[in-house]
Design a protein around this motif. Sequence first.
Motif, PDB file in Angstrom:
ATOM      1  N   LEU A 178       0.898  -1.136   0.086  1.00 42.59           N
ATOM      2  CA  LEU A 178      -0.034   0.025   0.002  1.00 42.59           C
ATOM      3  C   LEU A 178       0.885   1.299  -0.054  1.00 42.59           C
ATOM      4  N   ASP A 179       0.264   2.584  -0.259  1.00 44.12           N
ATOM      5  CA  ASP A 179       1.227   3.506  -0.375  1.00 44.12           C
ATOM      6  C   ASP A 179       1.614   4.138   1.109  1.00 44.12           C
ATOM      7  N   GLN A 180       2.856   4.636   1.196  1.00 38.72           N
ATOM      8  CA  GLN A 180       3.298   5.221   2.523  1.00 38.72           C
ATOM      9  C   GLN A 180       2.379   5.781   3.790  1.00 38.72           C
ATOM     10  N   GLY A 181       1.723   6.637   3.089  1.00 38.33           N
ATOM     11  CA  GLY A 181       0.488   7.476   3.854  1.00 38.33           C
ATOM     12  C   GLY A 181      -0.507   6.358   4.507  1.00 38.33           C
ATOM     13  N   LYS A 182      -0.930   5.357   3.749  1.00 39.45           N
ATOM     14  CA  LYS A 182      -1.646   4.474   4.296  1.00 39.45           C
ATOM     15  C   LYS A 182      -1.237   3.434   5.385  1.00 39.45           C
ATOM     16  N   GLU A 183       0.216   3.135   5.079  1.00 40.64           N
ATOM     17  CA  GLU A 183       0.936   2.409   6.306  1.00 40.64           C
ATOM     18  C   GLU A 183       1.271   3.163   7.211  1.00 40.64           C
ATOM     19  N   MET A 184       1.621   4.434   7.419  1.00 44.82           N
ATOM     20  CA  MET A 184       1.850   5.398   8.396  1.00 44.82           C
ATOM     21  C   MET A 184       0.395   5.314   9.267  1.00 44.82           C
ATOM     22  N   GLU A 185      -0.692   5.704   8.365  1.00 43.45           N
ATOM     23  CA  GLU A 185      -1.970   5.714   8.989  1.00 43.45           C
ATOM     24  C   GLU A 185      -2.337   4.494   9.974  1.00 43.45           C
ATOM     25  N   VAL A 243       7.210   0.089  19.708  1.00 47.91           N
ATOM     26  CA  VAL A 243       8.603   0.510  19.234  1.00 47.91           C
ATOM     27  C   VAL A 243       9.478  -0.069  19.307  1.00 47.91           C
ATOM     28  N   GLY A 244       9.267  -1.251  20.246  1.00 50.04           N
ATOM     29  CA  GLY A 244      10.310  -2.165  20.517  1.00 50.04           C
ATOM     30  C   GLY A 244      10.448  -3.137  19.628  1.00 50.04           C
ATOM     31  N   LEU A 245       9.382  -3.606  19.055  1.00 51.22           N
ATOM     32  CA  LEU A 245       9.463  -4.501  17.848  1.00 51.22           C
ATOM     33  C   LEU A 245       9.866  -4.007  16.605  1.00 51.22           C
ATOM     34  N   LEU A 246       9.325  -2.523  16.043  1.00 56.01           N
ATOM     35  CA  LEU A 246       9.943  -2.001  15.037  1.00 56.01           C
ATOM     36  C   LEU A 246      11.548  -1.746  15.154  1.00 56.01           C
ATOM     37  N   THR A 247      11.933  -1.582  16.302  1.00 52.99           N
ATOM     38  CA  THR A 247      13.345  -1.335  16.546  1.00 52.99           C
ATOM     39  C   THR A 247      14.125  -2.532  16.128  1.00 52.99           C
ATOM     40  N   ARG A 248      13.680  -3.644  16.576  1.00 50.29           N
ATOM     41  CA  ARG A 248      14.293  -5.080  16.614  1.00 50.29           C
ATOM     42  C   ARG A 248      14.333  -5.471  14.956  1.00 50.29           C
ATOM     43  N   LEU A 249      13.138  -5.059  14.298  1.00 48.63           N
ATOM     44  CA  LEU A 249      12.909  -5.652  12.722  1.00 48.63           C
ATOM     45  C   LEU A 249      14.059  -4.634  12.085  1.00 48.63           C
ATOM     46  N   ARG A 250      14.173  -3.208  12.573  1.00 46.82           N
ATOM     47  CA  ARG A 250      15.134  -2.439  11.720  1.00 46.82           C
ATOM     48  C   ARG A 250      16.476  -2.973  12.087  1.00 46.82           C
ATOM     49  N   GLU A 251      16.931  -3.633  13.033  1.00 50.16           N
ATOM     50  CA  GLU A 251      18.149  -4.205  13.344  1.00 50.16           C
ATOM     51  C   GLU A 251      18.156  -5.314  12.477  1.00 50.16           C
ATOM     52  N   HIS A 286       6.716   1.212   1.360  1.00 53.70           N
ATOM     53  CA  HIS A 286       6.639   1.235   2.656  1.00 53.70           C
ATOM     54  C   HIS A 286       7.396   2.168   3.290  1.00 53.70           C
ATOM     55  N   PRO A 287       7.382   3.002   4.316  1.00 57.68           N
ATOM     56  CA  PRO A 287       8.181   3.857   5.027  1.00 57.68           C
ATOM     57  C   PRO A 287       9.144   3.054   5.697  1.00 57.68           C
ATOM     58  N   ASN A 288      10.511   3.554   5.667  1.00 58.08           N
ATOM     59  CA  ASN A 288      11.363   2.627   6.544  1.00 58.08           C
ATOM     60  C   ASN A 288      11.089   2.727   7.984  1.00 58.08           C
ATOM     61  N   PHE A 289      11.566   1.764   8.659  1.00 58.08           N
ATOM     62  CA  PHE A 289      11.541   1.418  10.228  1.00 58.08           C
ATOM     63  C   PHE A 289      11.631   2.623  10.827  1.00 58.08           C
ATOM     64  N   SER A 290      13.005   3.240  10.451  1.00 62.50           N
ATOM     65  CA  SER A 290      13.238   4.699  11.356  1.00 62.50           C
ATOM     66  C   SER A 290      12.080   5.682  11.228  1.00 62.50           C
ATOM     67  N   ALA A 291      11.641   5.765  10.009  1.00 62.02           N
ATOM     68  CA  ALA A 291      10.457   6.774   9.731  1.00 62.02           C
ATOM     69  C   ALA A 291       9.088   6.242  10.579  1.00 62.02           C
ATOM     70  N   ARG A 292       8.991   5.026  10.557  1.00 61.32           N
ATOM     71  CA  ARG A 292       7.738   4.473  11.565  1.00 61.32           C
ATOM     72  C   ARG A 292       8.009   4.617  12.942  1.00 61.32           C
ATOM     73  N   ILE A 293       9.401   4.303  13.293  1.00 58.07           N
ATOM     74  CA  ILE A 293       9.242   4.529  14.726  1.00 58.07           C
ATOM     75  C   ILE A 293       9.234   5.796  15.256  1.00 58.07           C
ATOM     76  N   GLU A 294       9.568   6.755  14.426  1.00 58.53           N
ATOM     77  CA  GLU A 294       9.375   8.061  14.771  1.00 58.53           C
ATOM     78  C   GLU A 294       7.972   8.514  15.016  1.00 58.53           C
ATOM     79  N   ALA A 295       7.261   7.893  13.805  1.00 62.87           N
ATOM     80  CA  ALA A 295       5.869   8.362  13.658  1.00 62.87           C
ATOM     81  C   ALA A 295       4.966   7.693  14.954  1.00 62.87           C
ATOM     82  N   VAL A 296       5.543   6.630  15.313  1.00 64.78           N
ATOM     83  CA  VAL A 296       4.711   5.931  16.484  1.00 64.78           C
ATOM     84  C   VAL A 296       5.125   6.654  17.750  1.00 64.78           C
ATOM     85  N   GLN A 297       6.209   6.890  17.952  1.00 66.22           N
ATOM     86  CA  GLN A 297       6.897   7.827  19.032  1.00 66.22           C
ATOM     87  C   GLN A 297       6.133   9.384  19.119  1.00 66.22           C
TER      88      GLN A 297
END
Lengths: 288, 170
Positions: free
Chosen positions: A204-211, A231-239, A251-262
């Motif tokens: 799906l597009d990045q906007g929908k994933e972020m939403e 945040v913990g799970l996304l951080t591990r997946l980024r690693e 998809h947005p990358n993990f760093s962008a997703r972690i920032e958005a969730v925070q």
Amino acid sequence: MRNNHVMATGLFALSLSLAGCAEVQRAGEDLARQSGNPRLAGAIHGVGNVVGSLFPIGYEEESSIGQAMALQVVARYGGVVDQPELVRYVNLVARAVANTSDRPDIPYRVAILEHDSINAFAAPAGYIFVTRGLLRQVRNEAELAAVLGHEIAHVSQKHILDIIQRSKRLAGVTEAGLSYATSNPAAFKNVIDGAVKKLLDEGLDQGKEMEADTIGEVFAARVGYDPGAYVGLLTRLRELKGDDRALFKTHPNFSARIEAVQKTIQGKQLTPTGVILQERFSRMTKRV
Amino acid sequence: MTQLRRNWGPLVLFCVGLAVCGTEAWAETVYVQAKTAQLRSGKTSLDAVVGNVKYGDALEVVARDGSWVEVKTAAGAKGWIFANKTSSARPSGTNDTLARLGHSMRGGDASATTASAGARGLDKASEGYADRAGVSARDREAVDRMTAYQIADQEVEEFLREGGLGEYAK
């Protein structure tokens, strides 16, 4: 004279169908057909379809689309896991989250795909899939709730249906769901195959994933799961996977997703609860 | 003086109107933001259930205390509800009438399943799709089972209680 009368009736029915009156539309179609004017009947029917396609897709049609997509997901991912206790546990977490989601009034069901990749998908009407590979990466129930919250958000926000409706309009297709499948099964298959390609291959597009991340995080927090878990799970997946741009075409990358969730946690003032239920998760998923 | 008296009239009328209907008109309303929810006699999950409400029901707020809201239903029943199961905005998904109309105009099959009825097995459209796409009997059966899969609300409630989630938070 009689033809003029039928024509006037037809035009009246046409205008009423534009105004959204289905019964009058059908009566107009019948009258035109009985009067030996199949072209006018066809025109009224066509206008009804066009007008009908502008209305939102209802649950019945959504369910047909979801089921058909689910068939393809299961086929492409090599079948589902047959472990009743594990499946029940994952479904209970999903139901707990879905019950306080923005769309709790439809049935949600989760199947575990027999696949080692790390993935999760949601098809319309509450068909949700997580891979065995993803479950192996999850460490507690709060993380699982966040993953399922993300997928439930795709369903509650009707992300796939939006894509289908947009692609139908572009292709000039005016029907969907059961009526479409019955009257034109080949075209229905094309619509479903296109949606599956978007879901499984293109994303799906990045906007929908972020939403979905943002809303899913709120859904899981409403039940009481600790908002920091995702945040913990996304951080591990980024690693594990890194932030390689080639992996994240859509998809947005993990760093962008972690920032958005925070940001969501701060902005929505989601308070830490410390509820991650690691012990229950380990007990229920020990055979993953 | 005459001017002053002339101005008093509307003001008195306004005050009387406010006294008569002010509290009703300004009462805060919340909506049930959960599939189902229970009204309890007190502000804990240990208090007795005094009523049940469902998704979208409008509730008048009587009082708030921490994670709980005391509410009154349209039928006049009073009780406490877990705040996370309510929303100040009317829940979305109220476009069913439009969706039904659109479906009807597209010539939909009235015998199809509905959300409230709950689906049972594959429908005709999906069966047709499975035939055309060459989906195996094993995979059809998997989606069939998935579609029919059900968990009772009571089981979910018990699951929440065991985990100390929602209104059962310790």
